[in-house]
Design a protein around this motif. Structure first.
Motif, PDB file in Angstrom:
ATOM      1  N   GLN A   1     -49.237 -56.088   7.723  1.00 35.60           N
ATOM      2  CA  GLN A   1     -48.082 -55.028   6.907  1.00 35.60           C
ATOM      3  C   GLN A   1     -47.059 -55.518   6.522  1.00 35.60           C
ATOM      4  N   ASN A   2     -46.907 -55.840   5.258  1.00 36.11           N
ATOM      5  CA  ASN A   2     -45.567 -56.218   5.088  1.00 36.11           C
ATOM      6  C   ASN A   2     -44.665 -54.924   4.883  1.00 36.11           C
ATOM      7  N   SER A   3     -43.186 -55.094   4.812  1.00 36.97           N
ATOM      8  CA  SER A   3     -42.363 -54.001   5.171  1.00 36.97           C
ATOM      9  C   SER A   3     -42.582 -52.902   3.929  1.00 36.97           C
ATOM     10  N   GLY A   4     -42.931 -51.817   4.311  1.00 33.06           N
ATOM     11  CA  GLY A   4     -42.911 -50.641   3.257  1.00 33.06           C
ATOM     12  C   GLY A   4     -44.192 -50.749   2.475  1.00 33.06           C
ATOM     13  N   ARG A   5     -45.189 -51.268   2.981  1.00 34.19           N
ATOM     14  CA  ARG A   5     -46.569 -51.357   2.339  1.00 34.19           C
ATOM     15  C   ARG A   5     -47.545 -51.111   3.109  1.00 34.19           C
ATOM     16  N   GLY A   6     -48.780 -50.813   2.590  1.00 36.34           N
ATOM     17  CA  GLY A   6     -49.996 -50.485   3.431  1.00 36.34           C
ATOM     18  C   GLY A   6     -50.559 -51.554   3.933  1.00 36.34           C
ATOM     19  N   LEU A   7     -51.588 -51.544   4.831  1.00 32.70           N
ATOM     20  CA  LEU A   7     -51.743 -52.451   5.713  1.00 32.70           C
ATOM     21  C   LEU A   7     -53.084 -53.273   5.314  1.00 32.70           C
ATOM     22  N   VAL A   8     -53.148 -54.467   5.443  1.00 34.13           N
ATOM     23  CA  VAL A   8     -54.188 -55.587   4.870  1.00 34.13           C
ATOM     24  C   VAL A   8     -55.057 -56.133   5.907  1.00 34.13           C
TER      25      VAL A   8
END
Lengths: 112, 114
Positions: free
Chosen positions: A37-44
């Motif tokens: 998870q990059n900051s403020g984003r959804g999980l990959v």
């Protein structure tokens, strides 16, 4: 209920170094999945490892699973600044319908 | 290819106001759908999941509800927001069949209740 517990909570390394983080869980599982998870984003989604598998690779990622110790590890080799993110393990319990339970994650910072 | 859309990206709502967050999936049929909430610096808490239209399972009792009016639409609602409802809400889908596949997450909605 929270299943996956990641360790350490935070990790700071330099580019080119390897990063290792661990996940422990409590019950029998069907599979375990790692996400970024990059900051403020959804999980990959990164890798899914089944309970009858011991190791899987994907590019610079290596995941191991030890069901006897109820633990998994994620190794990122030759880290890059772009690997800076939080990493979560999601645990699918053996007797549950498809739900993933996540821990609090490991925050990885890779400095150039 | 399959895509998941979640909106709005950010939302600031007063205490006591209603809430409606929408999530839609394209390029697949009969997906399993999930709503998670992430508190600041914390892990993800599973709120609701659905295996089909009108089928909703709740993981934790709270001030929220979910609905699935169409196969690829999942809605998270509240009649009256509480301060404790603030957080980062994530929708996700996976292929049917019970967790043998990875999840695909939406980009999330950051909700601040003031």
């Amino acid at each position: 209920s929270q299943q996956g517990e990641e360790d350490p909570q935070a990790l700071s390394i330099q580019e080119g170094e390897n990063a290792t983080m661990n996940c422990s869980y409590k019950t029998s599982i069907n599979n375990l999945q790692w996400y970024r998870q990059n900051s403020g984003r959804g999980l990959v989604h990164l890798i899914l490892i089944r309970s009858n598998e011991r190791e899987k690779h994907s590019g610079r990622l290596r995941v191991t699973l030890d069901t006897s110790k109820k633990s998994s590890s994620l190794l990122i080799t030759a880290s890059r600044a772009a690997d800076t993110a939080s990493y979560f393990c999601g645990v699918r319990e053996a007797d549950s319908w498809g739900k993933l339970q996540f821990g609090a994650g490991t925050q990885v910072v890779v400095t150039p | 290819s399959q895509t998941i859309h979640q909106w709005p990206a950010t939302l600031v709502q007063p205490v006591g106001s209603p809430l409606s967050l929408e999530c839609t999936v394209e390029g697949t049929s009969n997906p399993n759908l999930y709503w998670y909430r992430q508190a600041a610096g914390r892990g993800l808490q599973l709120l609701f999941y659905s295996v089909g239209i009108g089928q909703i399972s709740s993981e934790v009792p709270q001030n929220l509800s979910a609905s699935r009016p169409q196969d690829r639409q999942f809605i998270l609602s509240s009649k009256k927001l509480l301060l404790s409802d603030s957080g980062f809400y994530l929708c996700a889908w996976s292929a049917g069949g019970g967790g043998h596949y990875g999840y695909t997450f939406g980009s999330g909605t950051r909700l601040t209740v003031v």
